[in-house]
Design a protein around this motif. Structure first.
Motif, PDB file in Angstrom:
ATOM      1  N   MET A  67       0.843  -1.192   0.000  1.00  0.00           N
ATOM      2  CA  MET A  67       0.000   0.000   0.000  1.00  0.00           C
ATOM      3  C   MET A  67       0.880   1.243   0.000  1.00  0.00           C
ATOM      4  O   MET A  67       2.019   1.215   0.462  1.00  0.00           O
ATOM      5  N   THR A  68       0.319   2.316  -0.522  1.00  0.00           N
ATOM      6  CA  THR A  68       1.010   3.599  -0.533  1.00  0.00           C
ATOM      7  C   THR A  68       0.000   4.706  -0.221  1.00  0.00           C
ATOM      8  O   THR A  68      -1.200   4.538  -0.424  1.00  0.00           O
ATOM      9  N   VAL A  69       0.492   5.822   0.306  1.00  0.00           N
ATOM     10  CA  VAL A  69      -0.356   6.989   0.557  1.00  0.00           C
ATOM     11  C   VAL A  69      -0.430   7.767  -0.749  1.00  0.00           C
ATOM     12  O   VAL A  69       0.567   8.308  -1.208  1.00  0.00           O
ATOM     13  N   GLU A  70      -1.601   7.792  -1.352  1.00  0.00           N
ATOM     14  CA  GLU A  70      -1.757   8.439  -2.650  1.00  0.00           C
ATOM     15  C   GLU A  70      -2.373   9.833  -2.550  1.00  0.00           C
ATOM     16  O   GLU A  70      -1.987  10.738  -3.271  1.00  0.00           O
ATOM     17  N   ASN A  71      -3.341  10.007  -1.660  1.00  0.00           N
ATOM     18  CA  ASN A  71      -4.041  11.291  -1.516  1.00  0.00           C
ATOM     19  C   ASN A  71      -4.116  11.676  -0.044  1.00  0.00           C
ATOM     20  O   ASN A  71      -5.195  11.681   0.556  1.00  0.00           O
ATOM     21  N   ALA A  72      -2.974  12.010   0.534  1.00  0.00           N
ATOM     22  CA  ALA A  72      -2.918  12.335   1.970  1.00  0.00           C
ATOM     23  C   ALA A  72      -3.855  13.478   2.349  1.00  0.00           C
ATOM     24  O   ALA A  72      -4.386  13.506   3.463  1.00  0.00           O
ATOM     25  N   ALA A  73      -4.078  14.396   1.433  1.00  0.00           N
ATOM     26  CA  ALA A  73      -4.941  15.548   1.723  1.00  0.00           C
ATOM     27  C   ALA A  73      -6.399  15.138   1.952  1.00  0.00           C
ATOM     28  O   ALA A  73      -7.165  15.900   2.538  1.00  0.00           O
ATOM     29  N   ASN A  74      -6.785  13.935   1.528  1.00  0.00           N
ATOM     30  CA  ASN A  74      -8.155  13.462   1.729  1.00  0.00           C
ATOM     31  C   ASN A  74      -8.377  12.832   3.099  1.00  0.00           C
ATOM     32  O   ASN A  74      -9.503  12.531   3.476  1.00  0.00           O
ATOM     33  N   CYS A  75      -7.301  12.596   3.848  1.00  0.00           N
ATOM     34  CA  CYS A  75      -7.393  11.928   5.145  1.00  0.00           C
ATOM     35  C   CYS A  75      -8.148  12.805   6.153  1.00  0.00           C
ATOM     36  O   CYS A  75      -7.888  14.000   6.255  1.00  0.00           O
ATOM     37  N   ILE A  76      -9.083  12.180   6.897  1.00  0.00           N
ATOM     38  CA  ILE A  76      -9.831  12.908   7.931  1.00  0.00           C
ATOM     39  C   ILE A  76      -9.321  12.604   9.335  1.00  0.00           C
ATOM     40  O   ILE A  76      -9.860  13.101  10.312  1.00  0.00           O
ATOM     41  N   GLY A  77      -8.288  11.764   9.431  1.00  0.00           N
ATOM     42  CA  GLY A  77      -7.665  11.510  10.727  1.00  0.00           C
ATOM     43  C   GLY A  77      -8.374  10.510  11.616  1.00  0.00           C
ATOM     44  O   GLY A  77      -8.170  10.501  12.823  1.00  0.00           O
ATOM     45  N   CYS A  78      -9.170   9.625  11.048  1.00  0.00           N
ATOM     46  CA  CYS A  78      -9.937   8.673  11.859  1.00  0.00           C
ATOM     47  C   CYS A  78      -9.113   7.468  12.315  1.00  0.00           C
ATOM     48  O   CYS A  78      -9.497   6.768  13.242  1.00  0.00           O
ATOM     49  N   GLU A  79      -8.002   7.196  11.663  1.00  0.00           N
ATOM     50  CA  GLU A  79      -7.092   6.087  11.959  1.00  0.00           C
ATOM     51  C   GLU A  79      -7.704   4.707  11.734  1.00  0.00           C
ATOM     52  O   GLU A  79      -7.200   3.707  12.240  1.00  0.00           O
ATOM     53  N   SER A  80      -8.786   4.618  10.985  1.00  0.00           N
ATOM     54  CA  SER A  80      -9.399   3.317  10.704  1.00  0.00           C
ATOM     55  C   SER A  80      -8.416   2.390   9.994  1.00  0.00           C
ATOM     56  O   SER A  80      -8.396   1.189  10.246  1.00  0.00           O
ATOM     57  N   CYS A  81      -7.591   2.942   9.117  1.00  0.00           N
ATOM     58  CA  CYS A  81      -6.627   2.119   8.381  1.00  0.00           C
ATOM     59  C   CYS A  81      -5.659   1.420   9.339  1.00  0.00           C
ATOM     60  O   CYS A  81      -5.350   0.237   9.160  1.00  0.00           O
ATOM     61  N   SER A  82      -5.207   2.116  10.357  1.00  0.00           N
ATOM     62  CA  SER A  82      -4.292   1.514  11.328  1.00  0.00           C
ATOM     63  C   SER A  82      -4.980   0.457  12.181  1.00  0.00           C
ATOM     64  O   SER A  82      -4.364  -0.523  12.572  1.00  0.00           O
ATOM     65  N   LYS A  83      -6.234   0.688  12.464  1.00  0.00           N
ATOM     66  CA  LYS A  83      -6.961  -0.251  13.315  1.00  0.00           C
ATOM     67  C   LYS A  83      -7.146  -1.607  12.658  1.00  0.00           C
ATOM     68  O   LYS A  83      -7.233  -2.619  13.343  1.00  0.00           O
ATOM     69  N   VAL A  84      -7.191  -1.659  11.330  1.00  0.00           N
ATOM     70  CA  VAL A  84      -7.358  -2.939  10.633  1.00  0.00           C
ATOM     71  C   VAL A  84      -6.033  -3.526  10.143  1.00  0.00           C
ATOM     72  O   VAL A  84      -6.001  -4.641   9.644  1.00  0.00           O
ATOM     73  N   CYS A  85      -4.944  -2.802  10.306  1.00  0.00           N
ATOM     74  CA  CYS A  85      -3.634  -3.260   9.825  1.00  0.00           C
ATOM     75  C   CYS A  85      -3.014  -4.253  10.808  1.00  0.00           C
ATOM     76  O   CYS A  85      -2.664  -3.890  11.930  1.00  0.00           O
ATOM     77  N   SER A  86      -2.857  -5.489  10.364  1.00  0.00           N
ATOM     78  CA  SER A  86      -2.289  -6.529  11.236  1.00  0.00           C
ATOM     79  C   SER A  86      -0.777  -6.391  11.405  1.00  0.00           C
ATOM     80  O   SER A  86      -0.201  -6.990  12.300  1.00  0.00           O
ATOM     81  N   LYS A  87      -0.135  -5.589  10.559  1.00  0.00           N
ATOM     82  CA  LYS A  87       1.319  -5.424  10.617  1.00  0.00           C
ATOM     83  C   LYS A  87       1.751  -4.108  11.255  1.00  0.00           C
ATOM     84  O   LYS A  87       2.937  -3.829  11.368  1.00  0.00           O
ATOM     85  N   SER A  88       0.816  -3.281  11.654  1.00  0.00           N
ATOM     86  CA  SER A  88       1.099  -1.976  12.291  1.00  0.00           C
ATOM     87  C   SER A  88       2.121  -1.170  11.501  1.00  0.00           C
ATOM     88  O   SER A  88       3.080  -0.638  12.052  1.00  0.00           O
ATOM     89  N   CYS A  89       1.901  -1.059  10.195  1.00  0.00           N
ATOM     90  CA  CYS A  89       2.887  -0.372   9.365  1.00  0.00           C
ATOM     91  C   CYS A  89       2.460   1.023   8.918  1.00  0.00           C
ATOM     92  O   CYS A  89       3.158   1.661   8.140  1.00  0.00           O
ATOM     93  N   ILE A  90       1.338   1.528   9.423  1.00  0.00           N
ATOM     94  CA  ILE A  90       0.855   2.851   9.046  1.00  0.00           C
ATOM     95  C   ILE A  90       1.088   3.822  10.180  1.00  0.00           C
ATOM     96  O   ILE A  90       0.710   3.562  11.322  1.00  0.00           O
ATOM     97  N   SER A  91       1.747   4.936   9.875  1.00  0.00           N
ATOM     98  CA  SER A  91       2.003   5.940  10.905  1.00  0.00           C
ATOM     99  C   SER A  91       1.098   7.152  10.694  1.00  0.00           C
ATOM    100  O   SER A  91       0.776   7.524   9.571  1.00  0.00           O
ATOM    101  N   HIS A  92       0.706   7.754  11.824  1.00  0.00           N
ATOM    102  CA  HIS A  92      -0.181   8.919  11.838  1.00  0.00           C
ATOM    103  C   HIS A  92       0.410  10.004  12.736  1.00  0.00           C
ATOM    104  O   HIS A  92       1.142   9.702  13.677  1.00  0.00           O
ATOM    105  N   MET A  93       0.024  11.235  12.466  1.00  0.00           N
ATOM    106  CA  MET A  93       0.451  12.378  13.274  1.00  0.00           C
ATOM    107  C   MET A  93      -0.678  13.396  13.344  1.00  0.00           C
ATOM    108  O   MET A  93      -1.378  13.589  12.353  1.00  0.00           O
TER     109      MET A  93
END
Length: 97
Positions: A67-93
């Motif tokens: 996976m790659t971050v393609e449209n970061a400006a569309n992110c609303i900051g809900c962190e749903s992607c991290s919650k379903v990631c079994s490898k904990s490879c998504i970072s948020h700030m």
């Protein structure tokens, strides 16, 4: 202490969204769970060749899908992607206000 962008939940509680920053492609297994849970089109699946070149995820030359971050400006900051990631490879700030 920095001031961060905050929101208010429907119940009136203060909430600090954390926006997607990056995906560790060495850890990512390309399962697509994060892509499926994000309704904002923030993420996209790509393919990597044996040499590390980026190709279409479904190209015959793709040795690995990630996976790659393609449209970061569309992110609303809900962190749903991290919650379903079994490898904990998504970072948020959080974002400074």
């Amino acid at each position: 202490m920095a001031d961060f962008l905050t929101g208010t939940t429907r119940g009136g509680q203060s909430w600090t969204p954390k926006f997607v920053e990056a995906i560790d492609q060495k850890q990512c297994i390309g399962c697509g769970r994060c892509f499926k849970v994000c309704g904002r089109g923030v993420l996209n699946m790509i393919g990597l060749t044996e040499d590390g070149d980026i190709v279409d995820a479904f190209d015959d030359e793709a040795e690995k899908k990630v996976m790659t971050v393609e449209n970061a400006a569309n992110c609303i900051g809900c962190e749903s992607c991290s919650k379903v990631c079994s490898k904990s490879c998504i970072s948020h700030m959080p974002v400074a206000a």
